[in-house]
Scaffold this motif. Structure first.
Motif: not given
Ligand code: ZN
Ligand code: ADP
Ligand code: ZN
Length: 829
Positions: A529, A532, A569, A571-572, A574
């Motif tokens: 990503c 992040c 992503c 995790s975030c 994005s």
């Molecule tokens: Zn991310």
């Protein structure tokens, strides 16, 4: 009863007790189990024979091996059911070795013995029953047994009879069937299903696809059974796989049709006899003065008949194999036997060909690429004494030779000599035990010995022999280090530098071959990503997923998880994801755009299983059907390709930071070895080492092929930090389904260890580190922690480890947590 005549009478009727290593026991309650030897079996029962024993409450039949026979009261013991072998399958020497294995590696007695036998000997058993006609003693049976007998007597079909009894045993245990057998109403017979040897066979092994993503296959229970069997034993003939799993061949065929496994022609045991051109005579080998010197030192020891360990440090291309050939010839001429161990199954065809051309049928080979029948045949040939030269990978160290003169471990620094599943032995240790027993020589050889071995040689425990010149005085390759930072600054975004591109094209023009090493397993590209900076991880493992272009999927190398490519992503959230990293597949693509006419061979060493098919590719490459070979570390070692004059090392930087104290050693060895593949023929070799850390001393020492310089640096670090060989290191590895419970389990064991250490006050200092999460903290859904104990591998410490393993099984915190201990294993994963 002091009268001598009486006492000898008494001895004669003294019953025998067999101490048996029983299969399927857990380490924490493993021991030798005692059984009475029934009179009718007394004459034939010997140590090293496999037997069938009743085990546990239900008296289920289990296979075991007789480890000891003693005389004494057997009144309270269960009797052996039957003998599997008429003659011992394990010699007295190997039985002793099994005890050593158990003591050193914390495995069960049975697993220790099983490791030494070919897989076809881990027989599956099937019991069959038959009613005795005209049975008259029904009156003395218990009511329940009489009732069962009545029921059985109505069944006319024998198959159905057996099915009914089998079901009865599963539901109610063996009590009644046993009573019927004892009373003479019924007979039972044990059929030992052993795979049979077959020369020209269709073989089956798991496919690479299945190996990398087993979960993406939807298998029937029977197919699954076959897949599990293949994953334990590597490969087998189609017939054998069916036989050993108790399924029909069509199940195996369907497994192949579904793509989980593949059939192939067995080709490994090809004979070279009758091929006159191939025949060579040992007398015709002329050693160079350096080779002769090394040879003579070992030969003198062979005459002495005392155990001794030699470390032959010979640069790549110094001709270590020629020294082995001569020594093996000397050994067999003395009427003794020889063993040559090699690190990789992929190297066997080349070595085997050389040795068969010299010694013909006297050479036996042992490795997991053979069918079970072939493995059994080779085992028998060795045991009978028909073959007195054994070549093979790690497990061949247990070959049933009876009069060993020399054991040679080639490329001795390779980690494949350490077993990473139970029993976790080190081949060197086993070889040393066998040498002590046979009073023979152990020859360790490598261009890059392990730090441990070189240290022992320096201290005089091993005798150091050196070969500093290449055979025929060929110069070592000229190595240039290319700073990839400068390439990037100059605008070259490709994986290969301008210099490497120039050299490749020069080689193509001259009709010379090149080898490119890219030590990133197969294809993959990591998805990362941009916002992040997190890579996309496998949901089951703490390992980034890798992109496979072939099937346009993200895959996990450790558990086989597969998913379509992602666009956000995890995790975030994005949307800015980018592809990172570079694998052999992409390299091949780049190369073929750049050199459209080049014939490129890509060796994806992605799974152990593809190794079986290496032979043909290597032969094709050697015969000049390719210009460039690209691949992972598999291509780096032990192979001899005379027409290779250029070696490119694309990127090994990452390997330096693998988080294991052996990562420098591994990287140095890999570079030195792969560079050593070049310039082995008439023409001088060139090597190009691409790196982003050109100033790193490992790069410079590897470029100079300076093992001694590397050793000095490395041993200083190990000494300062106290790492092996300055100490031994026991790794306790914990795993389980829940992160928190694994950690709590590890912490409880740590408390147990500390308490015990305070009591024990060990003679040598002990340091306990951890628990910490393993480098890959989660694999296949299992969370993993480890405790490292730096100590001395002494009887005292092994006793301590054994107690820790046994007692921790009883801790409530360890419920659902698996634990093993591994002395001097890998810390990395
Ligand atoms: Zn991310
Ligand atoms: P190493 O294993 O030490 O890297 P090899 O055993 O592969 O080296 O030998 C390198 C090359 O030199 C091989 O092609 C081999 O055939 C050749 N060679 C080595 N020793 C001799 C010898 N005594 N006679 C003829 N050829 C030799
Ligand atoms: Zn995974």
């Amino acid at each position: 009863m002091q009268d001598s005549e009486h006492s000898s009478d008494y001895q004669r009727i003294m019953p025998l007790t067999a101490e048996v290593a029983v299969s399927g026991t857990a380490y924490s309650f493993d021991m030798l189990f005692s059984y009475a030897v029934p009179e009718k079996l007394a004459a034939k029962t010997a140590c090293g024979c496999r037997v069938l024993v009743p085990f546990g409450k239900g008296n289920k039949r289990r296979i075991g091996v007789v480890m000891k026979l003693t005389e004494g009261d057997t009144a309270r013991l269960k009797p052996l059911v039957s003998l599997v072998d008429e003659e011992p399958v394990v010699s007295e020497e190997l039985l002793r070795l099994a005890l050593y294995l158990r003591e050193q590696t914390f495995c069960t007695y049975y697993d220790a013995v099983k490791t030494m036998l070919p897989p076809a000997m881990s027989v599956s058993t099937k019991e069959t029953f038959r009613l005795v006609k005209n049975f008259t003693g029904a009156g003395s049976l218990s009511p329940a047994a009489a009732e069962l007998l009545d029921r059985l007597a109505c069944i006319t079909d024998n198959k159905e009879l057996n099915a009914v009894i089998e079901e009865h045993i599963i539901e109610n245990g063996r009590r009644l069937p046993d009573e019927l057998c004892d009373a003479g109403a019924m007979d039972s017979d044990n059929v030992f299903r052993q795979a049979v040897g077959d020369a020209a066979v269709r073989m089956v092994r798991l496919s690479d696809k299945y190996m990398s993503a087993p979960e993406s296959f939807d298998l029937t229970p029977k197919q699954k059974q076959v897949a599990e069997f293949l994953s334990e034993y590597g490969s087998a003939a189609v017939r054998e796989a069916a036989y050993m799993c108790g399924v029909t061949e069509s199940v195996v065929k369907r497994l192949c049709a579904g793509g989980a496994a593949e059939e192939y022609e067995a080709e490994v045991l090809r004979r070279v006899e009758g091929d006159a051109e191939e025949k060579r005579r040992p007398e015709d080998i002329v050693l160079s003065p350096e080779q002769q010197k090394a040879h003579d030192a070992v030969l003198a020891q062979l005459h002495e008949r005392k155990p001794a360990v030699f470390l032959l440090h010979g640069v790549t291309g110094s001709g270590k194999t020629s020294v082995f050939e001569k020594l093996i010839d000397d050994t067999v001429k003395m009427g003794r036997q020889a063993m040559l161990l090699i690190p990789e199954i992929g190297l066997t065809p080349q070595i085997l060909k050389r040795f068969r051309s010299l010694f013909g049928e006297r050479v036996a080979v042992i490795h997991s690429g053979l069918s079970l029948g072939q493995r059994l045949d080779e085992y028998k040939r060795i045991k009978r004494g028909d073959a007195d030269i054994v070549i093979g990978t790690r497990s061949a160290v247990f070959a049933p030779l009876s009069n060993i003169g020399i054991i040679i471990i080639d490329e001795e620094g390779e980690r494949s000599y350490k077993s990473d599943s139970s029993p976790r032995y080190t081949t060197h240790d086993i070889a040393k035990q066998r040498c002590a027993y046979h009073n023979c020589a152990l020859l360790l050889a490598s261009a890059t010995p392990s730090i441990e071995s070189y240290y022992l040689a320096e201290r005089g425990a091993y005798r150091l022999l050196e070969m500093k010149e290449r055979y025929g005085n060929a110069p070592l390759p000229e190595v240039s280090i290319i700073d990839m930072n400068l390439e990037r600054e100059a605008g070259n975004r490709k994986e290969f530098s301008r210099k490497l591109a120039e050299e490749i094209s020069a080689n193509l023009k001259n009709g010379e071959q090149s080898i490119l090493l890219l030590n990133r397993r197969g294809y993959h590209t990591i998805i990362s990503c941009c916002d992040c900076y997190q890579p996309v991880y496998c949901p089951n493992c703490s390992v980034p997923l890798t992109y496979h272009k072939k099937n346009d999927k993200l895959m996990c190398h450790y558990c086989g998880y597969v998913s379509p490519p992602v666009d956000t992503c995890p995790s975030c959230g994005s949307k800015h994801l980018k592809n990172m990293g570079f694998g052999t597949q992409k390299l091949e693509e780049e190369l073929s755009t750049f050199f459209p006419s080049a014939r490129i061979l890509r060796m994806d060493a992605d799974t152990t299983f593809s190794r079986y098919s290496y032979e043909k590719s290597f032969t094709d490459f050697r015969d000049g059907r390719y210009d460039i070979m690209i691949g992972t570390q598999m291509i780096g070692k032990g192979l001899d390709f005379p027409n290779v004059t250029l070696v490119g090392v694309l990127s090994v930087d990452k390997a330096l930071y693998a988080g294991d104290f052996r990562s420098y050693e591994r990287t140095f060895s890999l570079i030195t070895q792969v560079v050593g593949r070049g310039g082995r023929g008439e023409r001088r070799g060139r090597a190009i080492l691409q790196t982003f850390i050109p100033e790193h001393y490992i790069m410079n020492l590897a470029a100079a092929q300076d093992y001694k310089g590397f050793y000095n640096e490395e041993i200083a670090i190990r000494r300062a930090m106290i790492f092996p060989p300055l100490c031994d290191m026991c790794i306790f590895c914990f795993s389980g389904n829940e992160d928190i419970s694994v950690r709590l389990g590890a912490e409880a064991v740590l408390r147990l260890m500390n308490g015990k250490l305070r009591e024990l006050q060990p003679k040598t200092p002990v340091r306990v580190l951890g628990p910490v999460r393993c480098s890959y903290g989660r694999i296949n859904g299992k969370y993993r922690y480890r405790i490292i104990m730096k100590c001395k591998n002494s009887a005292e410490m092994r006793g301590f480890i054994r107690e820790v393993l046994t007692e921790s099984a009883k801790l409530k915190e360890m419920k659902g947590v698996a634990l093993y201990a591994d002395i001097n294993g890998d810390v990395g994963v």
